[in-house]
Design a protein around this motif. Structure first.
Motif, mmCIF file in Angstrom:
data_model
loop_
_atom_site.group_PDB
_atom_site.id
_atom_site.type_symbol
_atom_site.label_atom_id
_atom_site.label_comp_id
_atom_site.label_asym_id
_atom_site.label_seq_id
_atom_site.Cartn_x
_atom_site.Cartn_y
_atom_site.Cartn_z
ATOM 1 N N GLY A 72 3.244 14.475 -1.083
ATOM 2 C CA GLY A 72 4.585 13.997 -1.405
ATOM 3 C C GLY A 72 5.422 13.761 -0.163
ATOM 4 N N VAL A 73 5.359 14.699 0.779
ATOM 5 C CA VAL A 73 6.079 14.533 2.050
ATOM 6 C C VAL A 73 5.546 13.311 2.799
ATOM 7 C CG1 VAL A 73 6.480 15.558 4.321
ATOM 8 C CG2 VAL A 73 6.693 16.958 2.252
ATOM 9 N N LEU A 74 4.226 13.125 2.778
ATOM 10 C CA LEU A 74 3.633 11.957 3.437
ATOM 11 C C LEU A 74 4.144 10.659 2.798
ATOM 12 C CD1 LEU A 74 1.635 10.693 5.420
ATOM 13 C CD2 LEU A 74 -0.170 11.037 3.707
ATOM 14 N N ALA A 75 4.235 10.634 1.458
ATOM 15 C CA ALA A 75 4.729 9.442 0.768
ATOM 16 C C ALA A 75 6.179 9.153 1.131
ATOM 17 C CB ALA A 75 4.578 9.615 -0.740
ATOM 18 N N ILE A 76 6.996 10.200 1.253
ATOM 19 C CA ILE A 76 8.401 10.015 1.648
ATOM 20 C C ILE A 76 8.477 9.426 3.053
ATOM 21 C CG2 ILE A 76 10.549 11.220 2.207
ATOM 22 C CD1 ILE A 76 9.857 13.221 -0.019
ATOM 23 N N GLY A 77 7.706 9.999 3.981
ATOM 24 C CA GLY A 77 7.729 9.504 5.357
ATOM 25 C C GLY A 77 7.293 8.052 5.462
ATOM 26 N N LEU A 78 6.231 7.700 4.764
ATOM 27 C CA LEU A 78 5.755 6.319 4.797
ATOM 28 C C LEU A 78 6.773 5.367 4.176
ATOM 29 C CD1 LEU A 78 1.994 6.846 3.837
ATOM 30 C CD2 LEU A 78 2.920 6.262 6.085
ATOM 31 N N THR A 79 7.424 5.799 3.117
ATOM 32 C CA THR A 79 8.451 4.963 2.476
ATOM 33 C C THR A 79 9.617 4.719 3.424
ATOM 34 O OG1 THR A 79 7.834 5.820 0.290
ATOM 35 C CG2 THR A 79 9.980 4.747 0.482
ATOM 36 N N LEU A 80 10.048 5.773 4.108
ATOM 37 C CA LEU A 80 11.151 5.616 5.062
ATOM 38 C C LEU A 80 10.786 4.664 6.192
ATOM 39 C CD1 LEU A 80 12.352 9.335 5.282
ATOM 40 C CD2 LEU A 80 13.635 7.420 4.306
ATOM 41 N N LEU A 81 9.521 4.704 6.618
ATOM 42 C CA LEU A 81 9.098 3.880 7.750
ATOM 43 C C LEU A 81 8.808 2.430 7.368
ATOM 44 C CD1 LEU A 81 6.688 6.361 9.581
ATOM 45 C CD2 LEU A 81 8.927 5.597 10.383
ATOM 46 N N ALA A 82 8.223 2.218 6.186
ATOM 47 C CA ALA A 82 7.654 0.904 5.889
ATOM 48 C C ALA A 82 8.373 0.111 4.812
ATOM 49 C CB ALA A 82 6.186 1.069 5.483
ATOM 50 N N VAL A 83 9.182 0.765 3.987
ATOM 51 C CA VAL A 83 9.778 0.072 2.840
ATOM 52 C C VAL A 83 11.271 -0.113 3.063
ATOM 53 C CG1 VAL A 83 10.146 0.114 0.348
ATOM 54 C CG2 VAL A 83 8.049 1.086 1.309
ATOM 55 N N PRO A 120 0.808 -1.227 0.000
ATOM 56 C CA PRO A 120 0.000 0.000 0.000
ATOM 57 C C PRO A 120 0.841 1.277 0.000
ATOM 58 C CG PRO A 120 -0.211 -1.160 2.106
ATOM 59 C CD PRO A 120 0.466 -2.086 1.163
ATOM 60 N N VAL A 121 2.003 1.253 0.671
ATOM 61 C CA VAL A 121 2.847 2.452 0.691
ATOM 62 C C VAL A 121 3.414 2.729 -0.698
ATOM 63 C CG1 VAL A 121 5.041 3.374 1.532
ATOM 64 C CG2 VAL A 121 3.423 2.356 3.135
ATOM 65 N N LEU A 122 3.903 1.710 -1.360
ATOM 66 C CA LEU A 122 4.442 1.904 -2.708
ATOM 67 C C LEU A 122 3.338 2.316 -3.681
ATOM 68 C CD1 LEU A 122 6.978 -1.059 -3.016
ATOM 69 C CD2 LEU A 122 7.504 1.365 -2.732
ATOM 70 N N ALA A 123 2.159 1.707 -3.554
ATOM 71 C CA ALA A 123 1.042 2.094 -4.417
ATOM 72 C C ALA A 123 0.632 3.539 -4.159
ATOM 73 C CB ALA A 123 -0.142 1.154 -4.189
ATOM 74 N N PHE A 124 0.630 3.954 -2.898
ATOM 75 C CA PHE A 124 0.314 5.347 -2.578
ATOM 76 C C PHE A 124 1.326 6.297 -3.207
ATOM 77 C CE2 PHE A 124 0.886 9.015 0.352
ATOM 78 C CZ PHE A 124 -0.357 9.611 0.158
ATOM 79 N N ALA A 125 2.607 5.924 -3.164
ATOM 80 C CA ALA A 125 3.640 6.749 -3.804
ATOM 81 C C ALA A 125 3.385 6.858 -5.302
ATOM 82 C CB ALA A 125 5.024 6.158 -3.533
ATOM 83 N N GLY A 126 2.982 5.741 -5.924
ATOM 84 C CA GLY A 126 2.677 5.780 -7.354
ATOM 85 C C GLY A 126 1.491 6.677 -7.666
ATOM 86 N N ILE A 127 0.469 6.631 -6.820
ATOM 87 C CA ILE A 127 -0.703 7.480 -7.022
ATOM 88 C C ILE A 127 -0.327 8.956 -6.878
ATOM 89 C CG2 ILE A 127 -2.922 8.135 -6.005
ATOM 90 C CD1 ILE A 127 -3.326 5.159 -5.338
ATOM 91 N N VAL A 128 0.494 9.259 -5.876
ATOM 92 C CA VAL A 128 0.938 10.649 -5.663
ATOM 93 C C VAL A 128 1.672 11.170 -6.884
ATOM 94 C CG1 VAL A 128 2.535 12.084 -4.337
ATOM 95 C CG2 VAL A 128 1.017 10.480 -3.153
ATOM 96 N N VAL A 129 2.551 10.345 -7.435
ATOM 97 C CA VAL A 129 3.316 10.753 -8.612
ATOM 98 C C VAL A 129 2.391 10.963 -9.812
ATOM 99 C CG1 VAL A 129 4.987 9.911 -10.293
ATOM 100 C CG2 VAL A 129 5.466 9.701 -7.863
ATOM 101 N N ALA A 130 1.428 10.056 -9.995
ATOM 102 C CA ALA A 130 0.528 10.156 -11.138
ATOM 103 C C ALA A 130 -0.363 11.392 -11.057
ATOM 104 C CB ALA A 130 -0.330 8.902 -11.221
#
Length: 582
Positions: free
Chosen positions: A179-190, A19-29
């Motif tokens: 975007g900041v939220l996606a970065i934070g989630l990526t750092l925490l979960a991926v 879900p974190v990676l998918a959220f990052a993809g949605i943010v970028v799109a």
């Protein structure tokens, strides 16, 4: 020779990774459609001519196209999570630049930086391949691939709501925030993927590809403004052809190219990329046509007279359906394979556009069209990374999916240019320099999308067939002892691993792979999995021979040397095409 770390590292990935990676993809799109609700107002908002205001959209497209394959290769070399965070950080910086300015030049700079983040899509797919177990991989990659459409579809009503009730700069502050939220989630979960490609970054190749793409996409996106037969347009097309040809010759001559053109030329990779262009064309047509049809006044006789927000909500099911299609794709692909699922998706898209020709008379009809097209595009988009991942080595996943994402971007660019030209040439002049699109133009656009889908369908039919997973399960399943050997081999850090392929590059299941040491003694053996994958540990460093054999193929013996370190040597084993007696 490429070095990687094993797949078992991925089994430690937490449940939040997908879900974190998918959220990052949605943010970028979201960046691609962020300004769609205010396109017609951009000249006034930026105090410039309409031809100049279009650079705010074109710059994002160009930077996204250029960065996608480059970030994919950098991810293969230096870490996909690291490059994903870098992409998102550049996007946030670009959003903040755009949020504080109404000057054209600074806005173009900000939008260029926002487009840079498109590389996050293939990076996310690569991370999933490296970390997730096979049973979760299909649906995860489907969701990540569909995030392009999901983000674009969901952004329309959200951006319309913001633009209609607040200052338009709030769009960029919101983009920076997610975007900041996606970065934070990526750092925490991926976690970072341990897989690495061996070699160095191809700077001349990156420069050549960037120049070629800019020279190609500029006339595609601006041709309607400059004139398709103008010297500028034709000159740029000619320059693009020359630069890309020279780039291709250079890439074929260096040991560690930015894009492995030999792999790209494989039948399954080439046809998948060409089909991706057609899918990209079909996706963007509905995004261009339906919002305009919905917002045109009813006085035209065919316009539906809806507000900006309502128009966005009517198109939003396109993205939502794509998102909910991911688990459906996983089941279909597990049973029939990604090739068949791609064909099904393209057929659904064709039905959606053909049926949509008669569903343009009420807002509820456009919702039906959006749902059907979303289901088809979701299935098609989900199939593309699976086909690419199944055709390239693990060390090239990022670069190969980056190129595939680029092909989809080229498709949307071509779609934007062609449909824009069609709608402009069929528009009705109301006088005073005001022209509105006609129903004839909308229907011609849908017919063009249908034709593109049929071309994609023809390409998909010629993709190599793979054995049906169900048949493999009942007929080719290894014994429990063989499964245990393969499982232990995958857990061993030191050894050889790769895939067994046939002459066309398709995976060969149940191939016997034997490891022979320098004295001619058997040091190990295993059976390839359903995806052709094998893994064999080595007792010590030194030279070895890997012998592969499968029914219907000639035998293969491949020499390789292991350095004795804690990293496996990745080696694909291509079986000869001649048929032999099993």
């Amino acid at each position: 020779m490429t070095h990687t770390t094993p797949d078992h590292a991925g089994r430690k990935a937490g449940g939040a990774v997908v879900p974190v990676l998918a959220f990052a993809g949605i943010v970028v799109a979201v960046m691609q459609t962020l300004l769609v609700p205010v396109i017609k107002d951009l000249p006034q908002l930026l105090g410039t001519a309409p031809s100049n205001a279009t650079w705010v959209l074109t710059s994002t497209l160009l930077s996204g196209a250029v960065s996608t394959p480059i970030m994919g290769r950098l991810g293969d070399l230096y870490g996909k999570r690291r490059m994903l965070i870098l992409s998102l950080s550049v996007m946030v910086a670009g959003a903040l630049v755009s949020a504080v300015t109404s000057q054209l030049l600074l806005m173009i700079v900000g939008r260029t930086l926002q487009g840079f983040a498109m590389g996050a899509i293939p990076l996310g797919i690569g991370l999933m391949r490296d970390m997730l177990p096979r049973e979760r991989l299909a649906s995860a990659m489907a969701l990540m691939s569909s995030s392009i459409g999901v983000g674009g579809g969901l952004a329309l009503p959200a951006a319309a709501l913001v633009a209609q009730h607040t200052d338009w700069h709030a769009l960029f502050y919101g983009a920076a925030g997610v975007g900041v939220l996606a970065i934070g989630l990526t750092l925490l979960a991926v976690p970072e993927s341990p897989a690495r490609a061996k070699g160095s970054f191809d700077y001349p190749g990156a420069a050549g590809l960037s120049a070629g793409l800019v020279l190609l996409l500029l006339p595609i996106t601006k041709g309607s403004d400059w004139g398709w037969s103008s010297g500028t347009t034709l000159g740029l097309f000619g320059a693009a052809l020359a630069v890309l040809l020279l780039w291709g010759v250079y890439e074929l001559r260096i040991p560690a190219p930015l894009v492995d053109l030999r792999t790209t030329a494989r039948r399954e990779v080439l046809l998948t990329n060409l089909a991706s262009i057609m899918v990209g064309v079909s996706f963007y047509v509905v995004s261009l046509v339906l919002p305009q049809l919905l917002q045109l006044p009813t006085a035209t006789g065919y316009g539906l007279g809806q507000s900006m927000v309502v128009a966005g909500l009517c198109v939003a099911p396109l993205g939502l359906t794509m998102m909910f299609t991911a688990p459906v794709y996983a089941r279909l692909s597990a049973r029939y394979g990604p090739r068949t699922t791609l064909i099904i998706g393209l057929l659904v898209i064709a039905v959606g556009y053909a049926g949509g020709l008669g569903l343009m008379h009420a807002a509820w009809q456009t919702i039906i069209t959006s749902v059907v097209l979303g289901a088809g595009i979701g299935l098609a988009y989900s199939s593309l990374p699976a086909l690419i991942v199944g055709a390239v080595p693990a060390s090239e996943t990022g670069a190969a999916n980056g190129l595939n994402t680029l092909m989809r971007s080229i498709g949307t660019s071509v779609s934007s240019a062609v449909i824009g030209m069609v709608l402009a040439n069929t528009a009705h002049d109301l006088g005073g320099g005001v022209a509105v699109p006609t129903m004839h133009g909308f229907r011609v656009s849908f017919l063009i999308a249908t034709a593109a889908v049929l071309v994609g369908l023809a390409l998909a039919v010629f993709l190599p067939r793979t054995p049906r997973p169900a048949a493999q399960h009942t007929q080719l399943r290894a014994s429990s002892e063989e499964d245990a050997v393969l499982e232990r081999a995958e857990e061993v850090l030191r050894g050889f691993r790769g895939r067994v392929l046939d002459a066309s590059g398709a995976p060969v299941a149940r191939a016997k792979v034997t490891l022979i040491d320098r004295r001619g003694r058997q040091a190990g053996s295993t059976l390839s999995g359903h995806d052709g994958g094998y893994a064999l540990p080595v007792p010590s460093e030194g030279p070895y021979v890997l012998a592969a054999r499968a029914a219907g193929h000639g035998p293969l013996a491949s020499a390789a040397t292991h350095a004795g370190d804690e990293r496996p040597v990745e080696l694909d084993l291509p079986l000869p095409g001649e048929t032999v007696t099993a």
